[in-house]
Design an enzyme around this catalytic site. Structure first.
Site, PDB file in Angstrom:
ATOM      1  N   GLY A   1       1.196   0.695  -8.025  1.00  0.00           N
ATOM      2  CA  GLY A   1       0.125   1.686  -8.312  1.00  0.00           C
ATOM      3  C   GLY A   1       0.004   2.393  -9.590  1.00  0.00           C
TER       4      GLY A   1
ATOM      5  N   HIS B   1       1.555 -16.704   0.248  1.00  0.00           N
ATOM      6  CA  HIS B   1       2.252 -16.013  -0.643  1.00  0.00           C
ATOM      7  C   HIS B   1       3.639 -15.949  -0.094  1.00  0.00           C
ATOM      8  CE1 HIS B   1       3.505 -13.563  -3.984  1.00  0.00           C
ATOM      9  NE2 HIS B   1       3.342 -12.167  -3.417  1.00  0.00           N
TER      10      HIS B   1
HETATM   11  N1  APR Z   1      -2.920   5.294   2.140  1.00  0.00           N
HETATM   12  C1  APR Z   1      -2.616   5.155   1.081  1.00  0.00           C
HETATM   13  N2  APR Z   1      -1.448   4.942   0.617  1.00  0.00           N
HETATM   14  C2  APR Z   1      -0.437   4.594   1.342  1.00  0.00           C
HETATM   15  C3  APR Z   1      -0.656   4.515   2.769  1.00  0.00           C
HETATM   16  C4  APR Z   1      -1.955   4.829   3.255  1.00  0.00           C
HETATM   17  N3  APR Z   1      -2.286   4.898   4.340  1.00  0.00           N
HETATM   18  N4  APR Z   1       0.623   4.433   3.291  1.00  0.00           N
HETATM   19  C5  APR Z   1       1.407   4.166   2.287  1.00  0.00           C
HETATM   20  N5  APR Z   1       0.934   4.581   1.032  1.00  0.00           N
HETATM   21  C6  APR Z   1       1.486   4.414  -0.204  1.00  0.00           C
HETATM   22  C7  APR Z   1       2.881   4.881  -0.252  1.00  0.00           C
HETATM   23  O1  APR Z   1       2.926   6.495  -0.159  1.00  0.00           O
HETATM   24  C8  APR Z   1       3.483   4.448  -1.420  1.00  0.00           C
HETATM   25  O2  APR Z   1       3.137   5.600  -2.298  1.00  0.00           O
HETATM   26  O3  APR Z   1       1.490   3.172  -0.651  1.00  0.00           O
HETATM   27  C9  APR Z   1       2.288   3.371  -1.885  1.00  0.00           C
HETATM   28  C10 APR Z   1       3.559   2.178  -1.798  1.00  0.00           C
HETATM   29  O4  APR Z   1       4.211   1.969  -2.959  1.00  0.00           O
HETATM   30  P1  APR Z   1       5.973   1.796  -2.849  1.00  0.00           P
HETATM   31  O5  APR Z   1       6.325   1.851  -1.717  1.00  0.00           O
HETATM   32  O6  APR Z   1       6.256   1.933  -4.222  1.00  0.00           O
HETATM   33  O7  APR Z   1       5.548   0.026  -2.914  1.00  0.00           O
HETATM   34  P2  APR Z   1       5.025  -1.113  -4.075  1.00  0.00           P
HETATM   35  O8  APR Z   1       6.077  -1.636  -4.873  1.00  0.00           O
HETATM   36  O9  APR Z   1       3.993  -0.343  -5.016  1.00  0.00           O
HETATM   37  O10 APR Z   1       4.462  -2.307  -3.250  1.00  0.00           O
HETATM   38  C11 APR Z   1       3.190  -2.033  -2.457  1.00  0.00           C
HETATM   39  O11 APR Z   1       2.764  -4.341  -2.521  1.00  0.00           O
HETATM   40  O12 APR Z   1       3.733  -6.128  -3.175  1.00  0.00           O
HETATM   41  C12 APR Z   1       3.351  -5.318  -2.176  1.00  0.00           C
HETATM   42  O13 APR Z   1       5.248  -5.869  -0.709  1.00  0.00           O
HETATM   43  C13 APR Z   1       4.410  -4.872  -1.474  1.00  0.00           C
HETATM   44  O14 APR Z   1       3.694  -4.139   0.550  1.00  0.00           O
HETATM   45  C14 APR Z   1       3.921  -3.693  -0.770  1.00  0.00           C
HETATM   46  C15 APR Z   1       3.028  -3.220  -1.743  1.00  0.00           C
END
Ligand code: APR
Length: 311
Positions: free
Chosen positions: A15, A178
């Site tokens: 993000g 994927h």
């Molecule tokens: N609503 C909004 N955001 C959420 C929710 C929700 N209900 N649940 C979790 N999150 C947020 C988390 O708080 C976190 O900040 O989603 C974010 C995910 O970020 P990371 O844990 O850093 O994961 P990231 O590496 O960005 O990957 C996200 O993409 O490639 C895929 O497998 C990976 O499923 C994963 C996703």
């Protein structure tokens, strides 16, 4: 007309890079939404990016929130909400937890940004994008999964690394789910218009194909605490840009197949034309018997994961 608006649901690793890319390209104002306990961190990331704009000579606004009302009327929504995998996990291991999250996200996106083009990134991608589509009731041209753009970029990168030629000159296509069953189409891969089969021997090509299938896991292992984020973010933003600027690029992506490639009612990686109508077309490429068989294996695998969703 005003500026375009891009909502990022999930302000973690991917993000935050999405926000950086959207702001540097001035594709639109950016809203980063996360859960209430991460509201301050995403506000901090947004403010940090606001303070970078004088250096970038850019003008779009970036904000952080945990309130879905702030994504109202977004043109594009990119969903990374969920958990990433850790070493030893497959993408499918994330299904249970990320399925719950996507249900909540889909209800809110439907309520606040019903006209958006939605790009899903959360894994297991093909099942999670299917779940978004079912829960939101969005039309099929407005829902797409980011996978093939990344898988083919990895395939291109490995071809560039093995040949020693520029990644800019590599063209190729990866079909299917994927995951480890994806189908890199080496037969169609070229470097500067030259078939890759004339530049590399069979053994090297097979090595590249295998590395492509396992490329996400290779990075998970190295990072030790999460999954890839730069290239997934760039992949999703490339898709968003093609929509926002009506570029009509052909980008391999998870689109809803309703008979294309003999696949029914599944989101799976296929060449999608992305323009201002969203997925404007799925292009069907003539496949060899071997490629068809490999596509059937990956489609069957995706179908089995989708079945677990119960949707
Ligand atoms: N609503 C909004 N955001 C959420 C929710 C929700 N209900 N649940 C979790 N999150 C947020 C988390 O708080 C976190 O900040 O989603 C974010 C995910 O970020 P990371 O844990 O850093 O994961 P990231 O590496 O960005 O990957 C996200 O993409 O490639 C895929 O497998 C990976 O499923 C994963 C996703």
């Amino acid at each position: 007309m005003g500026r375009k608006k891009i909502a990022l649901i999930g302000g973690g690793q991917i993000g935050q890079i999405l926000a950086l890319l959207a702001s540097q390209k001035e594709l639109g104002d950016v809203v980063i939404l996360d859960i209430p306990q991460f509201e301050n961190p995403v506000k901090g990331k947004a403010l940090d990016l606001m303070e970078m704009r004088p250096l970038d000579n850019t003008s779009v606004n970036i904000t952080g929130t945990s309130d879905y009302a702030d994504i109202s009327d977004s043109d594009v929504v990119i969903i990374t909400a969920g958990v990433p995998r850790r070493p030893g996990m497959s993408r499918d291991d994330l299904l249970e937890i990320n399925l719950k999250i996507i249900g909540d996200v889909a209800e809110n996106v439907k309520k606040y940004a019903p006209d958006a083009f939605v790009i899903v990134v959360s894994n297991p991608l093909d099942a999670i994008v299917y779940a978004f589509y079912k829960v939101s009731g969005f039309s099929k041209n407005k829902v797409i999964g980011m996978a093939g753009a990344l898988d083919s970029s990895r395939f291109k990168a490995f071809i560039a690394m093995e040949t020693g030629y520029s990644p800019q000159d590599v063209q190729c296509l990866v079909l299917g789910g994927h995951g480890d069953t994806m189908v890199p189409l080496t037969r169609l891969a070229t470097v500067g218009g030259i078939p890759v089969t004339e530049l590399l021997d069979k053994e090297t090509i097979e090595g590249i194909e295998q590395r492509t299938r396992m490329a996400g896991g290779e990075i998970v292992k190295l990072l030790g605490n999460g999954s890839a984020f730069f290239s997934p973010a760039k992949s999703a933003m490339t898709m968003a840009e093609s929509y926002l600027l009506d570029q009509k690029r052909i980008i391999p992506s998870a689109g809803l197949c309703e008979g294309e490639y003999g696949i029914k009612d599944l989101f799976i990686g296929v060449p999608c034309v992305i323009g201002s109508d969203g997925i404007e077309k799925i292009i069907e490429v003539e496949l060899t018997a071997e490629e068809k068989a490999a596509l059937k294996v990956t489609a069957d695998h995706v179908a089995s994961v989708v079945e677990e969703t119960g949707l």
